[in-house]
Write a protein that holds these residues in place. Structure first.
Motif, PDB file in Angstrom:
ATOM      1  N   VAL A  19     -24.644  -4.962  -4.309  1.00  0.00           N
ATOM      2  CA  VAL A  19     -23.558  -5.079  -3.328  1.00  0.00           C
ATOM      3  C   VAL A  19     -22.470  -5.984  -3.884  1.00  0.00           C
ATOM      4  O   VAL A  19     -22.757  -7.084  -4.377  1.00  0.00           O
ATOM      5  CB  VAL A  19     -24.068  -5.686  -1.998  1.00  0.00           C
ATOM      6  N   ILE A  20     -21.232  -5.525  -3.821  1.00  0.00           N
ATOM      7  CA  ILE A  20     -20.096  -6.380  -4.129  1.00  0.00           C
ATOM      8  C   ILE A  20     -19.706  -7.031  -2.806  1.00  0.00           C
ATOM      9  O   ILE A  20     -19.338  -6.343  -1.847  1.00  0.00           O
ATOM     10  CB  ILE A  20     -18.921  -5.542  -4.694  1.00  0.00           C
ATOM     11  N   CYS A  21     -19.867  -8.348  -2.747  1.00  0.00           N
ATOM     12  CA  CYS A  21     -19.655  -9.038  -1.461  1.00  0.00           C
ATOM     13  C   CYS A  21     -18.200  -9.489  -1.360  1.00  0.00           C
ATOM     14  O   CYS A  21     -17.854 -10.592  -1.776  1.00  0.00           O
ATOM     15  CB  CYS A  21     -20.618 -10.218  -1.359  1.00  0.00           C
ATOM     16  N   GLU A  22     -17.368  -8.588  -0.870  1.00  0.00           N
ATOM     17  CA  GLU A  22     -15.926  -8.862  -0.726  1.00  0.00           C
ATOM     18  C   GLU A  22     -15.452  -8.152   0.534  1.00  0.00           C
ATOM     19  O   GLU A  22     -16.040  -7.140   0.931  1.00  0.00           O
ATOM     20  CB  GLU A  22     -15.145  -8.257  -1.909  1.00  0.00           C
ATOM     21  N   PRO A  23     -14.337  -8.632   1.101  1.00  0.00           N
ATOM     22  CA  PRO A  23     -13.774  -7.910   2.258  1.00  0.00           C
ATOM     23  C   PRO A  23     -13.355  -6.486   1.861  1.00  0.00           C
ATOM     24  O   PRO A  23     -13.070  -6.226   0.691  1.00  0.00           O
ATOM     25  CB  PRO A  23     -12.531  -8.732   2.635  1.00  0.00           C
ATOM     26  N   PHE A  24     -13.326  -5.587   2.887  1.00  0.00           N
ATOM     27  CA  PHE A  24     -13.018  -4.179   2.592  1.00  0.00           C
ATOM     28  C   PHE A  24     -11.612  -3.994   2.028  1.00  0.00           C
ATOM     29  O   PHE A  24     -11.337  -3.008   1.354  1.00  0.00           O
ATOM     30  CB  PHE A  24     -13.185  -3.335   3.853  1.00  0.00           C
ATOM     31  N   ASP A  25     -10.703  -4.922   2.325  1.00  0.00           N
ATOM     32  CA  ASP A  25      -9.332  -4.749   1.837  1.00  0.00           C
ATOM     33  C   ASP A  25      -9.043  -5.677   0.645  1.00  0.00           C
ATOM     34  O   ASP A  25      -7.886  -5.871   0.277  1.00  0.00           O
ATOM     35  CB  ASP A  25      -8.316  -4.982   2.959  1.00  0.00           C
ATOM     36  N   SER A  26     -10.110  -6.259   0.051  1.00  0.00           N
ATOM     37  CA  SER A  26      -9.881  -7.146  -1.096  1.00  0.00           C
ATOM     38  C   SER A  26      -9.581  -6.300  -2.344  1.00  0.00           C
ATOM     39  O   SER A  26     -10.384  -5.445  -2.738  1.00  0.00           O
ATOM     40  CB  SER A  26     -11.121  -8.018  -1.319  1.00  0.00           C
ATOM     41  N   THR A  27      -8.425  -6.552  -2.945  1.00  0.00           N
ATOM     42  CA  THR A  27      -8.048  -5.773  -4.129  1.00  0.00           C
ATOM     43  C   THR A  27      -9.089  -5.978  -5.224  1.00  0.00           C
ATOM     44  O   THR A  27      -9.524  -5.014  -5.869  1.00  0.00           O
ATOM     45  CB  THR A  27      -6.658  -6.228  -4.641  1.00  0.00           C
TER      46      THR A  27
END
Ligand code: AMP
Length: 348
Positions: free
Chosen positions: A30-38
């Motif tokens: 899992v890449i743990c970043e917000p859905f709109d994180s570039t």
């Protein structure tokens, strides 16, 4: 659930999810970043041949930014329509799919006018970012208008007539590039507090599947759709009114994991990877109970009681979907009996 189906097809999946311990971590990185994180999306695109999504509140712009470099399915245009209840209704109407009477609301004045047109009660809904009954208010009389406007008036809105439906159903299907379409048996859905609680398949009146499939097929073709899509409908006097569509695998199709020859998750993957779509026939009468707020103590069931438990591994919180249970039976009565037994475990 998509990840589990992917593993069986030999497809490796990487997920993007902002929560620290998402259910998907059980089946892949899992890449743990917000859905709109570039940065997060760049990382995801960098390791992917293809991107898909399984909830609707992903920013369309973020997906479109990647669409030139990596294939994105379902098409982002479908997501755009589904994210805005007003556009969604316009699409239905353009295809001759009946909808509840509605008005677009851009001012308090519009709301007062809508009440005169639609009559009470009306349902006021935010056009975007609503789910599980969130962003909705029922207005029973003109006395409620001010409070509803205060609660929701800062967002673009839509007002709908209150539909006195007999029950609700969903029709779920998959479309592959090139146009092959498969449709699952009709599913009957019961909601509580705006949240799906129980799905039963087949629905009580299977004859409605023909019309529901016609509507679904028209929608899939119009959107040049690729993937699984669910269309939610109200049943009234055996006629159908479209409520909304979801451009993704759908909670009311979770029963297909054990109850259909091919699950909605596998068919979603088959559609987006342009593989032949699988058989959607039911292998039994299926019932699905969402586990909301707390998990049941299934050790209280007899050892030979047949059920399929899916625990998403989420921490309990009121109103949160923590998992689901599916039961199968030879007939509707058997299915309903088994579901009732499990449901009792949650209430006692
Ligand atoms: P929605 O988020 O639009 O799917 O709404 C959640 C649930 O609220 C639906 O599944 C229905 O049970 C109920 N609901 C939504 N819109 C209406 C309506 N216009 N009339 C009656 N019930 C509604």
């Amino acid at each position: 659930m998509l990840g589990t189906a992917a593993a069986r097809l030999g497809i490796d999946v990487t997920f993007l999810d902002p929560s620290p311990s998402p259910p998907a971590a059980q089946v892949g990185p899992v890449i743990c970043e917000p859905f709109d994180s570039t940065a997060g999306l760049e990382k995801l695109a960098g390791v992917s041949d293809l991107l898909t999504y399984e909830f609707e509140n992903v920013p369309v712009e973020a997906l479109e930014a990647l669409a030139g470099r990596v294939a994105v399915f379902p098409p982002t245009a479908a997501l755009r329509h589904a994210q805005d209840r007003w556009h969604e209704k316009q699409v239905f109407e353009s295809l001759g799919i009946p909808v509840p009477q509605y008005c677009r609301i851009d001012s308090r004045q519009d709301l007062v006018k809508a009440a005169a047109i639609l009559g009470f009660p009306i349902v006021l809904k935010t056009r975007t970012l609503g789910y599980d009954g969130k962003g909705q208010r029922v207005i029973k009389s003109s006395d409620d208008i001010q409070a509803a406007w205060q609660a929701l008036g800062s967002a673009p809105l839509i007002a709908e007539q209150w539909v006195k439906f007999d029950y609700e159903v969903s029709v779920i299907g998959a479309r592959r590039q090139g146009g092959q379409i498969v449709v699952y048996p009709l599913t009957e859905n019961q909601h509580r507090d705006g949240i799906l609680r129980v799905s039963l398949s087949p629905a009580r009146n299977e004859a409605l599947l023909d019309v529901a499939s016609e509507y679904l097929t028209a929608l899939l073709d119009k959107l040049d759709y690729v993937g699984v899509l669910a269309l939610e409908l109200f049943v009234r006097d055996d006629g159908l009114l479209a409520n909304e569509f979801a451009p993704r695998v759908h909670n009311s199709g979770h029963w297909t994991i054990e109850g259909a020859a091919t699950s909605q998750f596998e068919n979603h993957l088959r559609a987006i990877f342009d593989l032949p779509l699988g058989d959607t026939s039911a292998i039994a009468c299926a019932g699905m109970l969402n586990l909301i707020g707390r998990m049941p103590d299934t050790s209280r069931l007899p050892a030979d009681f047949p059920f399929f438990l899916h625990d998403y591994g989420k921490s309990p919180r009121p109103g949160r979907k923590l998992g689901h249970i599916t039961v199968l039976a030879e007939n509707r009565a058997g299915r309903d009996q088994r579901l009732a037994k499990i449901s009792n475990l949650l209430t006692n």
